[in-house]
Design a protein around this motif. Sequence first.
Motif, short mmCIF file in Angstrom:
data_model
loop_
_atom_site.label_atom_id
_atom_site.label_comp_id
_atom_site.label_asym_id
_atom_site.label_seq_id
_atom_site.Cartn_x
_atom_site.Cartn_y
_atom_site.Cartn_z
N ALA A 1 0.84 -1.21 0.00
CA ALA A 1 0.00 0.00 0.00
C ALA A 1 0.86 1.25 0.00
CB ALA A 1 -0.94 -0.02 1.21
N LEU A 2 1.93 1.23 0.86
CA LEU A 2 2.81 2.39 0.89
C LEU A 2 3.53 2.58 -0.43
CD1 LEU A 2 4.35 2.05 4.47
CD2 LEU A 2 2.66 3.71 3.68
N SER A 3 3.92 1.45 -1.09
CA SER A 3 4.59 1.56 -2.41
C SER A 3 3.64 2.17 -3.44
CB SER A 3 5.05 0.17 -2.85
OG SER A 3 5.61 0.24 -4.14
N GLY A 4 2.35 1.73 -3.42
CA GLY A 4 1.38 2.31 -4.36
C GLY A 4 1.17 3.78 -4.10
N ARG A 5 1.14 4.14 -2.80
CA ARG A 5 0.96 5.56 -2.49
C ARG A 5 2.17 6.37 -2.95
NH1 ARG A 5 -1.84 5.70 3.54
NH2 ARG A 5 -3.82 4.66 2.93
N ASP A 6 3.38 5.79 -2.80
CA ASP A 6 4.58 6.51 -3.26
C ASP A 6 4.54 6.72 -4.76
OD1 ASP A 6 5.52 6.67 -0.70
OD2 ASP A 6 6.76 4.84 -0.85
N LYS A 7 4.13 5.67 -5.49
CA LYS A 7 4.02 5.81 -6.96
C LYS A 7 2.99 6.86 -7.34
CE LYS A 7 5.43 1.05 -8.01
NZ LYS A 7 5.01 -0.24 -8.62
N ALA A 8 1.83 6.81 -6.64
CA ALA A 8 0.80 7.82 -6.93
C ALA A 8 1.29 9.21 -6.61
CB ALA A 8 -0.47 7.49 -6.13
N LEU A 9 2.05 9.32 -5.48
CA LEU A 9 2.59 10.63 -5.11
C LEU A 9 3.61 11.11 -6.15
CD1 LEU A 9 2.71 12.88 -3.02
CD2 LEU A 9 4.48 11.59 -1.82
N ALA A 10 4.42 10.16 -6.68
CA ALA A 10 5.39 10.54 -7.72
C ALA A 10 4.68 11.02 -8.98
CB ALA A 10 6.30 9.34 -8.03
N ARG A 11 3.59 10.26 -9.34
CA ARG A 11 2.82 10.70 -10.52
C ARG A 11 2.21 12.08 -10.30
NH1 ARG A 11 0.96 5.32 -10.46
NH2 ARG A 11 -1.02 6.00 -9.55
N LEU A 12 1.69 12.29 -9.09
CA LEU A 12 1.10 13.60 -8.80
C LEU A 12 2.15 14.70 -8.85
CD1 LEU A 12 -1.36 12.72 -5.89
CD2 LEU A 12 -1.93 13.38 -8.23
N ASN A 13 3.37 14.39 -8.32
CA ASN A 13 4.45 15.38 -8.38
C ASN A 13 4.83 15.69 -9.83
OD1 ASN A 13 4.66 15.73 -5.61
ND2 ASN A 13 6.06 14.00 -5.36
N ALA A 14 4.89 14.62 -10.69
CA ALA A 14 5.21 14.84 -12.10
C ALA A 14 4.14 15.69 -12.78
CB ALA A 14 5.36 13.49 -12.82
N GLU A 15 2.85 15.34 -12.49
CA GLU A 15 1.77 16.14 -13.09
C GLU A 15 1.82 17.57 -12.58
OE1 GLU A 15 -1.84 14.21 -12.20
OE2 GLU A 15 -1.48 12.48 -13.52
N LEU A 16 2.15 17.74 -11.28
CA LEU A 16 2.25 19.09 -10.73
C LEU A 16 3.38 19.87 -11.40
CD1 LEU A 16 1.23 21.08 -8.63
CD2 LEU A 16 2.88 20.11 -7.01
N ALA A 17 4.50 19.17 -11.69
CA ALA A 17 5.60 19.85 -12.40
C ALA A 17 5.17 20.25 -13.81
CB ALA A 17 6.82 18.93 -12.45
N GLN A 18 4.43 19.33 -14.52
CA GLN A 18 3.95 19.67 -15.86
C GLN A 18 2.99 20.85 -15.81
OE1 GLN A 18 2.23 16.12 -17.46
NE2 GLN A 18 4.22 15.10 -17.80
N LEU A 19 2.07 20.82 -14.80
CA LEU A 19 1.13 21.94 -14.68
C LEU A 19 1.87 23.25 -14.39
CD1 LEU A 19 -1.75 20.28 -12.63
CD2 LEU A 19 -1.80 20.99 -15.02
N ALA A 20 2.93 23.16 -13.56
CA ALA A 20 3.70 24.37 -13.28
C ALA A 20 4.37 24.88 -14.55
CB ALA A 20 4.74 24.06 -12.19
N GLU A 21 4.89 23.92 -15.36
CA GLU A 21 5.53 24.33 -16.63
C GLU A 21 4.51 24.94 -17.58
OE1 GLU A 21 8.28 22.36 -20.18
OE2 GLU A 21 7.52 21.12 -18.53
#
Length: 376
Positions: free
Chosen positions: A46-66
């Motif tokens: 569960a923690l690994s899935g949350r980390d992956k989801a958090l990484a995806r959210l961080n990537a999307e947040l970086a794209q949105l910032a760009e």
Amino acid sequence: MSTLAARRRRPVDFWPGFVDALSSLLMVLVFLLLVFTIGQFVLSDALSGRDKALARLNAELAQLAEVLSMEREAKAGALRQVEELSASLASASSERDALRLRLDETSAALTQTQAQLESSQGEVARLVADIAALSELKQQLEAEIASRLADLEQTREKLTVQTELSAKSAAQVELLNRQMAALRQQLDEISAALELQRAASKAKDQQIEDLGRQLNLALADKVNELARYRSNFFGKLREILGNRDDIVVVGDRFVVPSELLFPSGSDELGPEGRRQLDRIAQTLREVTAEIPSSIDWVLRIDGHTDRRPINTPRFPSNWELSSARAIAIVKHLVTAGIPPKHLAANGFGQFQPLDPGDSEAALARNRRIEIQLTNR
């Protein structure tokens, strides 16, 4: 008694119960460890899935910032472009006001020049009449002088024939001589007056020529100003109709192929043709709204066909077909809000081809509608 005593003498064995209890405890511990291991695995997954989801959210947040940064840059560029367009519009408006002021001054000067020209023409007419009268008077005086000279010569011949001159004859000769001198002086004065009138007429002719030159310059200014609006109109038409190879500008005429507006052999506007004419009418209203009211402009619609003959009950020849197409366009522009006084329709049939060839491309070039924004 002996058996009971023997049993009492043997010690009690607790080991089997202890082993059973220990085995049960070990099984419980193994079960707890298994449960703990499974829980650890599930929690880790569960923690690994949350980390992956958090990484995806961080990537999307970086794209949105760009994207947000790019949008901000685009907005800044658009604001700069709007400021530049506003400055350009202000400059164009001031230039248009200056041109209108200059046109008003030119129109006033033109009106004054026309009034001066009419006045000068009237004065020239009077001078021409005076010159004609003086010329007629000169001819009459010359005829009278010739008659007097002839009489004088006859009188002199008679006097020379006579042997003696009487005092009366001598006085008559002197009188005739004085009359002839007076007539010659009068003739000289009339000739001088005639030369003065001719010089004044020449000066008036020069003034009329100068006024005509000024009038032509003023008319040329108006024509040049209309040419600027025509260039703007043609540029917007090219944007509306697209950069097609078969849409060209020939001199001061915008040439559109007939197939873009009409079916073959017909004067009925197709749906695409009506849509294009509505856009042309909108553009014409925008351009002509800026044309000063002192310029009397007209939009000419000229219809042309190829050399292939047509003979139907509706169109006995290409003249009727080209005229009907031009009239159909004019009627549609009137319904689109263009004043009829600024429209003209002409049909030329096949008699003014752009390409004298017989190929399909040449025939297609000659099947056309020409649009011309010009003075009335």
